[in-house]
Design an enzyme around this catalytic site. Structure first.
Site, PDB file in Angstrom:
ATOM      1  N   ASP A  69       3.925  -6.908  -3.386  1.00 28.38           N
ATOM      2  CA  ASP A  69       3.190  -6.733  -4.643  1.00 28.38           C
ATOM      3  C   ASP A  69       2.293  -7.950  -4.851  1.00 28.38           C
ATOM      4  O   ASP A  69       2.774  -9.087  -4.870  1.00 28.38           O
ATOM      5  CB  ASP A  69       4.193  -6.606  -5.797  1.00 28.38           C
ATOM      6  CG  ASP A  69       3.567  -6.054  -7.070  1.00 28.38           C
ATOM      7  OD1 ASP A  69       2.342  -5.815  -7.075  1.00 28.38           O
ATOM      8  OD2 ASP A  69       4.295  -5.869  -8.056  1.00 28.38           O
TER       9      ASP A  69
ATOM     10  N   ASP B 152      -2.498  -2.591  -5.427  1.00 29.96           N
ATOM     11  CA  ASP B 152      -1.924  -3.922  -5.233  1.00 29.96           C
ATOM     12  C   ASP B 152      -0.464  -3.931  -4.807  1.00 29.96           C
ATOM     13  O   ASP B 152       0.161  -4.986  -4.809  1.00 29.96           O
ATOM     14  CB  ASP B 152      -2.081  -4.746  -6.514  1.00 29.96           C
ATOM     15  CG  ASP B 152      -1.398  -4.108  -7.714  1.00 29.96           C
ATOM     16  OD1 ASP B 152      -1.067  -2.918  -7.642  1.00 29.96           O
ATOM     17  OD2 ASP B 152      -1.205  -4.812  -8.716  1.00 29.96           O
ATOM     18  N   GLU B 153       0.095  -2.799  -4.419  1.00 33.20           N
ATOM     19  CA  GLU B 153       1.483  -2.821  -3.962  1.00 33.20           C
ATOM     20  C   GLU B 153       1.747  -1.699  -2.971  1.00 33.20           C
ATOM     21  O   GLU B 153       1.087  -0.661  -2.982  1.00 33.20           O
ATOM     22  CB  GLU B 153       2.452  -2.720  -5.139  1.00 33.20           C
ATOM     23  CG  GLU B 153       2.326  -1.455  -5.949  1.00 33.20           C
ATOM     24  CD  GLU B 153       3.381  -1.364  -7.059  1.00 33.20           C
ATOM     25  OE1 GLU B 153       4.553  -1.744  -6.804  1.00 33.20           O
ATOM     26  OE2 GLU B 153       3.029  -0.911  -8.151  1.00 33.20           O
TER      27      GLU B 153
END
Length: 411
Positions: free
Chosen positions: A14, A108-109
Site C-alpha cells: 500500500d 495505490d494498493e
C-alpha cells in the site's frame, strides 16, 4: 523458506498517502509540511493528506473546510489524476516483474502472491523489502507492506506498519495479532454493523471470535455473521486473483453552490469528459458506454447511460454523448448540486481494432488530446485545455468573479 516467513506467501503493498506523496515529490519544497490533496471551497473534500496533516486529525473524505480549521497551515492542491495513474502503472509493472499473481485493489494498493518468486528473490520478507526499496528509488515515494498467509491478515499488517514499514504475521501469530484489534478492523464491518456489535458488548475481534456463529448471524444476518466469525479466527481462503480488469472510471464535481444554468452544466460536463478520457488513455483503455450522474439540491440522484457504436478514449466524443444524455432529461432550471461523467464497459485499447473506424476528424481530435496529455505531464494538469474551459461563467450565487473551485470529489 526461512523461519521468519514460513507459511507467508501473500503480500499486501500500500502506497503511503499516495496522492499527497506524489505531489510532494513534484513540489519538494513542501516536504515535511502538511499537504492536502482535494477540492477547495465549501463543498470540497479531502482525497489525500500527508502524515504531517494527519497529525492534526485530517483524513480522507473530510470536508476541506474542516481540514483547514484543524490544520490552517496546510497547503491545498487540486490533484492530477493522470499523473497518479502514470505512477500507479509503473508501480504495478514493478509488481508484475516479481510475480504474475498481482491483484490490484486501486491505484495505490495490490495483493501479490510471491510463492513462486522465492528462488529468484528470496523469502517473502526479502521480497517485501526489495519492493519498498525499488518503489522509493524509482518513484520517490514510500510504501508499506504486510506479509502473511492470507489476504485479510496481510492487509491488516500493512495498515499496522504504516508509514514506510513492513510487518510479518506468521500463521502461529495470527490470533495474537487479530484478537486485540477493534471489531471495526474486520472486512465487512461498516458503521452500522459496528454499532450493532458494540451494543452487544463486542469491542474487539477477540470478543467477537468467542461468540457463537449463530448468535452473530441473528444480530447481523446469516451471511455477514458467518463471514465475520471466519475472519475473527483468521480464516480467509481467498486466493490472489491476478489482473482483475478495470470496469469503469470517471469523474464528478460538486458545485460550490447549486447551479441552474445549463451553460455552466455543459462546461462542467466538458471538463469531466476531458478528465475521464485522460484517465482512459493513461491506463490504456477504451469505453463502450458513457454514463452521467446528476444530483439535485435535495440530494435526489439520477443516472443515464448510452452505449457507443465504437469504443473510444476521445474526450470530445465522451462530452458529446454526456451532453446529449443531459439535454434529453429536459430539466427546466432545476437546481443541481453535482454532475458526473463515467466511462463503463472498458476494453483494452491495444486489443481493440478501432482505428479503421475513425474518420479524419476523430483522428485529429485524438491526436490533439494525446498532445495535451504530453503537455500535462511536462507542465502540469490544465496546461492545455479546450478554449471553452479557459473562462467560465460564475456559478450563480457565488459572486460575479468567482472562479471554478478545484475538483471536490474523487480519490
Amino acid at each position: 523458506m526461512s523461519d521468519r516467513a514460513t507459511g507467508c506467501t501473500v503480500l499486501h503493498v500500500d502506497m503511503d498517502a499516495f496522492f499527497a506523496s506524489v505531489e510532494v515529490r513534484r513540489h519538494p519544497e513542501l516536504a515535511g509540511t502538511p499537504v492536502i490533496v482535494g477540492g477547495a471551497g465549501n463543498r470540497g473534500v479531502v482525497t489525500s493528506a500527508t502524515y504531517e496533516a494527519r497529525r492534526y486529525g485530517v483524513h480522507s473524505a473530510m470536508p476541506t473546510s474542516r481540514a483547514l480549521r484543524l490544520c490552517p497551515t496546510a497547503t491545498v492542491l487540486p490533484g492530477d489524476m493522470a499523473l497518479y495513474a502514470e505512477v500507479s502503472r509503473s508501480v504495478m509493472a514493478l509488481f508484475r516483474s516479481i510475480t504474475p499473481l498481482v491483484e490490484p485493489l486501486s491505484l495505490d494498493e495490490a495483493f501479490l502472491d510471491v510463492s513462486g518468486a522465492g528462488r529468484r528473490l528470496g523469502d517473502p520478507v526479502a521480497i517485501g523489502e526489495y519492493i519498498r526499496g525499488r518503489v522509493f528509488d524509482e518513484q520517490g515515494i514510500t510504501c508499506s507492506v504486510g506479509v502473511a498467509g492470507s489476504k485479510f491478515v496481510a492487509k491488516l499488517a500493512s495498515t499496522r506498519s504504516k508509514p514506510d514499514g513492513l510487518l510479518v504475521v506468521r500463521p502461529a501469530e495470527v490470533m495474537d495479532f487479530l484478537h486485540p484489534l477493534p471489531v471495526g478492523a474486520l472486512w465487512g464491518v461498516g458503521a452500522k454493523t459496528e454499532e450493532v456489535l458494540l451494543r452487544l458488548g463486542l469491542r474487539t475481534v477477540g470478543d467477537l471470535a468467542h461468540v457463537p456463529a449463530r448468535t452473530l448471524q441473528r444480530a447481523v444476518g446469516q451471511a455477514a455473521g458467518a463471514h465475520l466469525h471466519e475472519l475473527a479466527w483468521g480464516r480467509d481462503p481467498r486466493r490472489v486473483v491476478p489482473d482483475e480488469p478495470d470496469r469503469s472510471t470517471g469523474a464528478e464535481e460538486t458545485f460550490g453552490t447549486d447551479v441552474d444554468d445549463p451553460a455552466v452544466i455543459h462546461r462542467e460536463l466538458l471538463h469531466l469528459a476531458e478528465r475521464t478520457a485522460g484517465r482512459l488513455r493513461s491506463t490504456g483503455h477504451l469505453t463502450r458506454t458513457v454514463s452521467i450522474k446528476v444530483r439535485f439540491a435535495d440530494f435526489t440522484t439520477i443516472t443515464r447511460s448510452r452505449t457507443l457504436k465504437v469504443p473510444t478514449d476521445v474526450g470530445q466524443e465522451l462530452y458529446d454523448t454526456a451532453r446529449a444524455l443531459f439535454d434529453a432529461l429536459g430539466l427546466d432550471r432545476a437546481r443541481i448540486r453535482l454532475v458526473g461523467v463515467r466511462a463503463e464497459g472498458l476494453v483494452e485499447a491495444a486489443a481493440t481494432a478501432r482505428q479503421l473506424e475513425l474518420g479524419a476528424r476523430e483522428h485529429g481530435r485524438r491526436d490533439a488530446e494525446l498532445a495535451a496529455d504530453r503537455a500535462a505531464r511536462r507542465f502540469g494538469a490544465g496546461a492545455v485545455r479546450p478554449a471553452t474551459l479557459i473562462t467560465r461563467t460564475h456559478v450563480p450565487g457565488a459572486g460575479p468573479s468567482r472562479r471554478r473551485p478545484p475538483p471536490g470529489t474523487g480519490r
